[in-house]
Design a protein around this motif. Sequence first.
Motif, PDB file in Angstrom:
ATOM      1  N   GLU A  85      55.122  73.963   8.849  1.00 35.31           N
ATOM      2  CA  GLU A  85      56.478  74.186   9.326  1.00 35.31           C
ATOM      3  C   GLU A  85      56.802  73.235  10.479  1.00 35.31           C
ATOM      4  O   GLU A  85      55.984  73.014  11.367  1.00 35.31           O
ATOM      5  CB  GLU A  85      56.629  75.645   9.767  1.00 35.31           C
ATOM      6  N   ASP A  86      58.010  72.673  10.433  1.00 33.51           N
ATOM      7  CA  ASP A  86      58.518  71.784  11.485  1.00 33.51           C
ATOM      8  C   ASP A  86      57.770  70.465  11.585  1.00 33.51           C
ATOM      9  O   ASP A  86      57.843  69.788  12.615  1.00 33.51           O
ATOM     10  CB  ASP A  86      58.499  72.486  12.853  1.00 33.51           C
ATOM     11  N   GLU A  87      57.023  70.075  10.545  1.00 34.38           N
ATOM     12  CA  GLU A  87      56.343  68.788  10.539  1.00 34.38           C
ATOM     13  C   GLU A  87      56.620  68.075   9.217  1.00 34.38           C
ATOM     14  O   GLU A  87      56.837  68.716   8.191  1.00 34.38           O
ATOM     15  CB  GLU A  87      54.828  68.955  10.712  1.00 34.38           C
ATOM     16  N   ASP A  88      56.602  66.747   9.255  1.00 35.31           N
ATOM     17  CA  ASP A  88      56.724  65.984   8.024  1.00 35.31           C
ATOM     18  C   ASP A  88      55.489  66.179   7.161  1.00 35.31           C
ATOM     19  O   ASP A  88      54.377  66.347   7.676  1.00 35.31           O
ATOM     20  CB  ASP A  88      56.863  64.487   8.337  1.00 35.31           C
ATOM     21  N   ALA A  89      55.700  66.125   5.851  1.00 36.18           N
ATOM     22  CA  ALA A  89      54.566  66.152   4.935  1.00 36.18           C
ATOM     23  C   ALA A  89      53.838  64.814   4.998  1.00 36.18           C
ATOM     24  O   ALA A  89      54.460  63.756   5.108  1.00 36.18           O
ATOM     25  CB  ALA A  89      55.035  66.422   3.511  1.00 36.18           C
ATOM     26  N   VAL A  90      52.509  64.856   4.949  1.00 41.13           N
ATOM     27  CA  VAL A  90      51.688  63.654   4.868  1.00 41.13           C
ATOM     28  C   VAL A  90      50.837  63.766   3.614  1.00 41.13           C
ATOM     29  O   VAL A  90      50.011  64.666   3.483  1.00 41.13           O
ATOM     30  CB  VAL A  90      50.796  63.463   6.109  1.00 41.13           C
TER      31      VAL A  90
END
Length: 456
Positions: A85-90
Motif C-alpha cells: 500500500e502507498d508504494e509503487d510496484a517493483v
Amino acid sequence: MPVRTSSRSWSIYGRGEIAQRYEILGRIGSGAYADVYRGRRRSDGLIVALKEIHDYRSSFREIEALQALRGSPNVVELIEYFWHEDEDAVLVLEFLPADLAAVIREAKRSGGIAIGEVKQWMVQILRGVEACHRSSVVHRDLKPSNLLISADGVLKLADFGQSRMLQENRLMSIDNESGVQDVQEHRSDQQNAQGLRRVNEDDYLKELYGLKAKNTTYDSDKEMSLQDGDTSCLATCSTGDIEVDPFKGSYYSYEAQEDVVDESGALTSCVGTRWFRAPELLYGSMSYGKEIDLWSLGCIFAELVSLDPLFPGTSDLDQLGRIITVLGNLTEETWPGCSNLPDYNKISFGKVENPIGLEACLPSRCAAEVGLVKRLLCYDPASRATAAELLHDRYFAEEPLPMPPSELKIPSNKEEHNESSPEAWADYRDMDSDSDPDEIGNINVSTTEKAEAIIC
C-alpha cells in the motif's frame, strides 16, 4: 503521473525489502510510467531487471498477465514482485540484454538478415503471441522494442503494462501478512478452498489502496484516465497528455496510454504504439480482441524483412492515410460492418484508385514472405491469420529452415548503454497519438501523396 524531483527514483533505493535481496546497479531505462534498473540478486549473483511502475492499474495488468503466462518459453519471466500500500510496484524480471529493434538496426548497418534468421525470429514471436492468446491475454503493444532477446538467442515478449485479460473476473490469493497480491486464474475448487476468492479489478484496487473507508467512492475513470471512455483515440489522445521522454519505447519501458472501460465493458481505442496500431483502433473501435495483436505482428514481420517500418505515421490521420495508400480504401466490401466504427463517418479519404500493395512495399522479398504479411494485414479482423495457424505455414518448413537460436546474431548488450546515451533507446519516440479533431476543425489534412483525409 508521478512528479520526479531528481533524475534518480528514490523510492526503490529506500525500500529495505528490495535492498536486502537485490543490489541495484543503475537505471537502464525510463518512461512516463516506469523506471527500469539493472540489479544483482544477492543470494546467487543473478542479474535481473527491476521495473518500478508508477501507475497501479498498469502494475495490476502486467503482474496478472505475466502470472497467467508463467512458464511460457517466449514470454519474459516474472521472478517475483514487491507491492505494498502507498508504494509503487517493483517487478523483478529476467534480464535480457537485447531486443528485436536492435537486431533490425544492426542488420541495416551490416547489410541484412539471413532468411534462416528471419524465420527463427518469426517463429519465436509467433510462439510468444500464441501463448498469450491461448491464455486469453491481449498484449496490445507489440513492437520490435518489446520483443527482448537473451544472450543465447531466445526471444521473449515483454512490457505487458497495456495488456488485458479477456475474462471479466479474476481469482486472487491474498497474503495478509506481506500485503502482496497474487493474481491468478480460477484453476480448481481446491484452490478456492485454500483462500482464493473471486474479485474484480476495481475491488482489488480498492483493497490494495485502502479505499474501503465509509462514504469513500471510487470512480476509476475519473481517477485513472486522461481520456474519455466514450470517445475514440482520434478525439482524445494528444501529445500534451504524454510526457516527452528520450527513453520512451525503450527496453522494459512503459509507453502507456491510460486505459478506460465504460459501464458496458467497452475498451479504449487509444492503446499500442501508432506504427503498429490496427485500423479498427485508429477508427475508434472499443470492441476488439486478439486480432489487434495480429495486425501488429504483420507490421513487425514487414519491418523484419525490409528493415524499415511499414507504416511510419506521424499522426493518427497520417497513419490511416499510409495504410489506405497501400491497402486501398476501407469499405464494406473489404470489411463488412466497418461503417459502424465510431469514427468511420467522421473521417473520409479520397478514393485510392490504385493502391500501392504490399508487394511494392516489400520489393526484394519472396512471395511466401509477402504472403505471410498479407495474412496478417487484413482490414477485416476476422480474416487475419492466428499465430497458431501461421506456425504451420509452409514457409517455415521450406529451405532454408529456421536457424537454431544459438546461431543467431545477437547485437551488443544494451547494458552497455546508459542514461547519457538516450539515442540508443529512442527508436520509437514520438509515436503516440497527436491528432485531435476538436482542435483541428473541418479541414483537409494531407496524409500521404495519394490519400487525403477530411475530418467532418
